[in-house]
Design a protein around this motif. Structure first.
Motif, PDB file in Angstrom:
ATOM      1  N   GLY A  76      54.472  75.715  60.718  1.00 38.08           N
ATOM      2  CA  GLY A  76      53.203  76.024  60.072  1.00 38.08           C
ATOM      3  C   GLY A  76      53.357  76.882  58.837  1.00 38.08           C
ATOM      4  O   GLY A  76      52.390  77.085  58.109  1.00 38.08           O
ATOM      5  N   ARG A  78      55.432  78.013  55.093  1.00 41.13           N
ATOM      6  CA  ARG A  78      55.728  77.338  53.833  1.00 41.13           C
ATOM      7  C   ARG A  78      57.175  77.615  53.465  1.00 41.13           C
ATOM      8  O   ARG A  78      57.542  78.759  53.189  1.00 41.13           O
ATOM      9  CB  ARG A  78      54.813  77.863  52.717  1.00 41.13           C
ATOM     10  CG  ARG A  78      53.330  77.798  53.037  1.00 41.13           C
ATOM     11  CD  ARG A  78      52.802  76.370  52.939  1.00 41.13           C
ATOM     12  NE  ARG A  78      51.362  76.348  53.100  1.00 41.13           N
ATOM     13  CZ  ARG A  78      50.747  76.014  54.228  1.00 41.13           C
ATOM     14  NH1 ARG A  78      51.450  75.688  55.288  1.00 41.13           N
ATOM     15  NH2 ARG A  78      49.431  75.995  54.293  1.00 41.13           N
ATOM     16  N   ASN A 105      58.513  72.330  53.560  1.00 39.02           N
ATOM     17  CA  ASN A 105      57.085  72.282  53.793  1.00 39.02           C
ATOM     18  C   ASN A 105      56.320  72.947  52.652  1.00 39.02           C
ATOM     19  O   ASN A 105      56.744  73.969  52.121  1.00 39.02           O
ATOM     20  CB  ASN A 105      56.852  73.040  55.117  1.00 39.02           C
ATOM     21  CG  ASN A 105      55.413  73.229  55.489  1.00 39.02           C
ATOM     22  OD1 ASN A 105      54.716  73.996  54.841  1.00 39.02           O
ATOM     23  ND2 ASN A 105      54.992  72.567  56.526  1.00 39.02           N
ATOM     24  N   SER A 106      55.201  72.342  52.253  1.00 36.13           N
ATOM     25  CA  SER A 106      54.262  72.999  51.337  1.00 36.13           C
ATOM     26  C   SER A 106      52.854  72.791  51.867  1.00 36.13           C
ATOM     27  O   SER A 106      52.639  72.019  52.802  1.00 36.13           O
ATOM     28  CB  SER A 106      54.392  72.443  49.906  1.00 36.13           C
ATOM     29  OG  SER A 106      53.804  71.168  49.808  1.00 36.13           O
ATOM     30  N   GLY A 107      51.881  73.501  51.274  1.00 39.29           N
ATOM     31  CA  GLY A 107      50.524  73.390  51.786  1.00 39.29           C
ATOM     32  C   GLY A 107      49.479  73.711  50.741  1.00 39.29           C
ATOM     33  O   GLY A 107      49.778  74.091  49.609  1.00 39.29           O
ATOM     34  N   TRP A 121      46.010  79.578  56.413  1.00 44.24           N
ATOM     35  CA  TRP A 121      45.760  78.221  55.939  1.00 44.24           C
ATOM     36  C   TRP A 121      46.186  77.988  54.494  1.00 44.24           C
ATOM     37  O   TRP A 121      46.418  76.840  54.102  1.00 44.24           O
ATOM     38  CB  TRP A 121      44.281  77.873  56.090  1.00 44.24           C
ATOM     39  CG  TRP A 121      43.874  77.792  57.521  1.00 44.24           C
ATOM     40  CD1 TRP A 121      43.080  78.663  58.203  1.00 44.24           C
ATOM     41  CD2 TRP A 121      44.270  76.801  58.483  1.00 44.24           C
ATOM     42  NE1 TRP A 121      42.952  78.280  59.513  1.00 44.24           N
ATOM     43  CE2 TRP A 121      43.672  77.129  59.715  1.00 44.24           C
ATOM     44  CE3 TRP A 121      45.070  75.658  58.415  1.00 44.24           C
ATOM     45  CZ2 TRP A 121      43.840  76.372  60.861  1.00 44.24           C
ATOM     46  CZ3 TRP A 121      45.241  74.893  59.551  1.00 44.24           C
ATOM     47  CH2 TRP A 121      44.632  75.255  60.761  1.00 44.24           C
ATOM     48  N   ASP A 125      53.186  78.854  48.689  1.00 46.66           N
ATOM     49  CA  ASP A 125      54.376  78.022  48.791  1.00 46.66           C
ATOM     50  C   ASP A 125      55.598  78.815  48.349  1.00 46.66           C
ATOM     51  O   ASP A 125      55.505  79.768  47.567  1.00 46.66           O
ATOM     52  CB  ASP A 125      54.237  76.773  47.907  1.00 46.66           C
ATOM     53  CG  ASP A 125      53.299  75.738  48.498  1.00 46.66           C
ATOM     54  OD1 ASP A 125      53.158  75.696  49.732  1.00 46.66           O
ATOM     55  OD2 ASP A 125      52.709  74.965  47.723  1.00 46.66           O
ATOM     56  N   THR A 177      42.095  71.890  54.237  1.00 42.53           N
ATOM     57  CA  THR A 177      43.456  72.333  54.499  1.00 42.53           C
ATOM     58  C   THR A 177      44.356  71.105  54.632  1.00 42.53           C
ATOM     59  O   THR A 177      43.927  70.039  55.059  1.00 42.53           O
ATOM     60  CB  THR A 177      43.530  73.171  55.779  1.00 42.53           C
ATOM     61  OG1 THR A 177      43.083  72.394  56.895  1.00 42.53           O
ATOM     62  CG2 THR A 177      42.646  74.410  55.651  1.00 42.53           C
ATOM     63  N   TRP A 178      45.595  71.271  54.231  1.00 39.72           N
ATOM     64  CA  TRP A 178      46.578  70.211  54.390  1.00 39.72           C
ATOM     65  C   TRP A 178      47.970  70.820  54.381  1.00 39.72           C
ATOM     66  O   TRP A 178      48.179  71.933  53.893  1.00 39.72           O
ATOM     67  CB  TRP A 178      46.468  69.122  53.313  1.00 39.72           C
ATOM     68  CG  TRP A 178      46.558  69.603  51.889  1.00 39.72           C
ATOM     69  CD1 TRP A 178      45.535  69.865  51.029  1.00 39.72           C
ATOM     70  CD2 TRP A 178      47.769  69.884  51.149  1.00 39.72           C
ATOM     71  NE1 TRP A 178      46.016  70.292  49.812  1.00 39.72           N
ATOM     72  CE2 TRP A 178      47.378  70.311  49.851  1.00 39.72           C
ATOM     73  CE3 TRP A 178      49.125  69.802  51.443  1.00 39.72           C
ATOM     74  CZ2 TRP A 178      48.303  70.653  48.861  1.00 39.72           C
ATOM     75  CZ3 TRP A 178      50.054  70.155  50.465  1.00 39.72           C
ATOM     76  CH2 TRP A 178      49.641  70.579  49.192  1.00 39.72           C
ATOM     77  N   THR A 179      48.899  70.082  54.948  1.00 42.48           N
ATOM     78  CA  THR A 179      50.307  70.455  54.941  1.00 42.48           C
ATOM     79  C   THR A 179      51.107  69.219  54.594  1.00 42.48           C
ATOM     80  O   THR A 179      50.743  68.108  54.985  1.00 42.48           O
ATOM     81  CB  THR A 179      50.748  70.979  56.320  1.00 42.48           C
ATOM     82  OG1 THR A 179      49.937  72.094  56.687  1.00 42.48           O
ATOM     83  CG2 THR A 179      52.204  71.400  56.305  1.00 42.48           C
ATOM     84  N   ASN A 181      55.128  67.725  54.629  1.00 41.68           N
ATOM     85  CA  ASN A 181      56.512  67.903  55.069  1.00 41.68           C
ATOM     86  C   ASN A 181      57.424  66.901  54.381  1.00 41.68           C
ATOM     87  O   ASN A 181      57.067  65.722  54.244  1.00 41.68           O
ATOM     88  CB  ASN A 181      56.656  67.663  56.573  1.00 41.68           C
ATOM     89  CG  ASN A 181      56.053  68.763  57.422  1.00 41.68           C
ATOM     90  OD1 ASN A 181      55.531  69.746  56.902  1.00 41.68           O
ATOM     91  ND2 ASN A 181      56.120  68.599  58.733  1.00 41.68           N
TER      92      ASN A 181
END
Length: 323
Positions: A76, A78, A105-107, A121, A125, A177-179, A181
């Motif tokens: 979860g 970054r 991972n980024s978000g 949330w 990054d 919200t988004w993630t 991978n």
């Protein structure tokens, strides 16, 4: 391929409207009812972009572990999620060995001014200085995926006869919200022989609304579960993106569309040097969006209580963290 419950739809036909769009909508509803998955062509994403992003990601993943550890985060977070940190099978209550992968991972970066919300949330990054191209390419790719995700939600709503002003998600994703991978699945020579019940990614469903996957096919690749056929290799087309729905969209649909259950097989003995990189975009809704499930006859279950998107997602993220 022809017998797969996962259908292929052309977004350019949806955009054209009329009879062609209605055919697409019927296919979307049928495919999501059967398996929770689609293949999507006509999406308009520059084909050079994922190729360049993969190359930059491979450069990062090829760095020494001591360098990557500088960017290490938990599930979860970054940054880099190293091997042994995640077990997706936990989400189904199965105590599987850790997944055989590493992740960058980024978000979403659209902070709302509430420290508690933003720290979880919309955390900043982290970008590795050793591979400077990664930031620009990953940012371009996630921007394209967010725009596509919004269009896919509109398409899915229209597939239920809920278009335009009737789209129940229309006002719930202004600051979604988004993630995203980048998953690296190393070869057998790196991972060693899998333990019993160990996968590159264990069997699970995703947690949000739509997931978009740009993948490399392989012997140890993606499998999709359907009630009719059990586990089967996911169909693949080089021009298509793979799309599945998550638990939140299943809930919203009142169970009409099951979240797409899937897994990624471990490295296979017949392909010991297979080394794959997948690009994945997990879309959700506004963190405080209230999702009211659709009742019959569209929904397949008796009316369900509303849920808050962020609470719903966080509970599931916590479940897959090893340790």
């Amino acid at each position: 391929m022809t017998s797969s419950p996962v259908l292929t739809v052309d977004l350019s036909e949806w955009r054209a409207g009329g009879d062609a769009a209605r055919v697409v909508c019927r296919a979307v509803d049928a495919s999501l009812q059967e398996a929770g998955f689609l293949l999507v062509t006509g999406h308009g994403v520059d084909p050079a972009l994922p190729l360049e992003l993969r190359a930059a990601a491979r450069e990062f993943f090829g760095l020494p572990g001591t360098v990557k550890e500088q960017y290490a985060v938990g599930v979860g977070g970054r940054g880099w999620i190293g091997p042994g940190r995640e077990a997706n099978g936990y989400a189904e209550g199965t105590q599987t060995p850790p997944d055989l992968k590493e992740t960058y991972n980024s978000g979403s970066q659209t902070r709302v001014g509430n420290a508690t919300v933003d720290d979880y949330w919309f955390a900043p990054d982290v970008w590795p200085s050793e591979t400077p191209a990664l930031r620009e390419l990953f940012t371009r790719w996630t921007a394209a995926m967010k725009a596509l995700s919004d269009e896919l939600l509109a398409l899915m709503s229209a597939s239920l006869g809920l278009a335009d002003a009737d789209n129940p998600f229309r006002d719930l994703a202004e600051n979604a919200t988004w993630t995203s991978n980048i998953n690296h699945y190393p070869p057998l020579s790196t991972t060693g022989a899998p333990e019993s019940g160990q996968f590159r990614i264990g069997p699970h469903t995703d947690f949000g609304t739509v997931t978009i996957l740009d993948r490399e096919p392989g012997a140890g690749g993606l499998q999709v579960y359907s009630e009719a056929g059990g586990w089967a290799d996911a169909p693949y087309h080089p021009d298509a993106l793979t799309v599945n729905i998550g638990d939140l969209l299943e809930y919203w649909s009142g169970g009409r569309w099951p979240a797409g259950r899937h897994r990624v097989l471990p490295p296979q003995p017949e392909a010991p040097e297979e080394d794959l990189v997948s690009l994945i975009f997990f879309y959700e809704l506004n963190h405080d969006a209230v999702v009211a499930p659709l009742a019959p006859p569209i929904g397949a279950r008796a009316p369900l209580p509303p849920v808050v998107s962020g609470d719903f997602i966080k509970e599931r993220l916590d479940a897959i963290t090893v340790g």
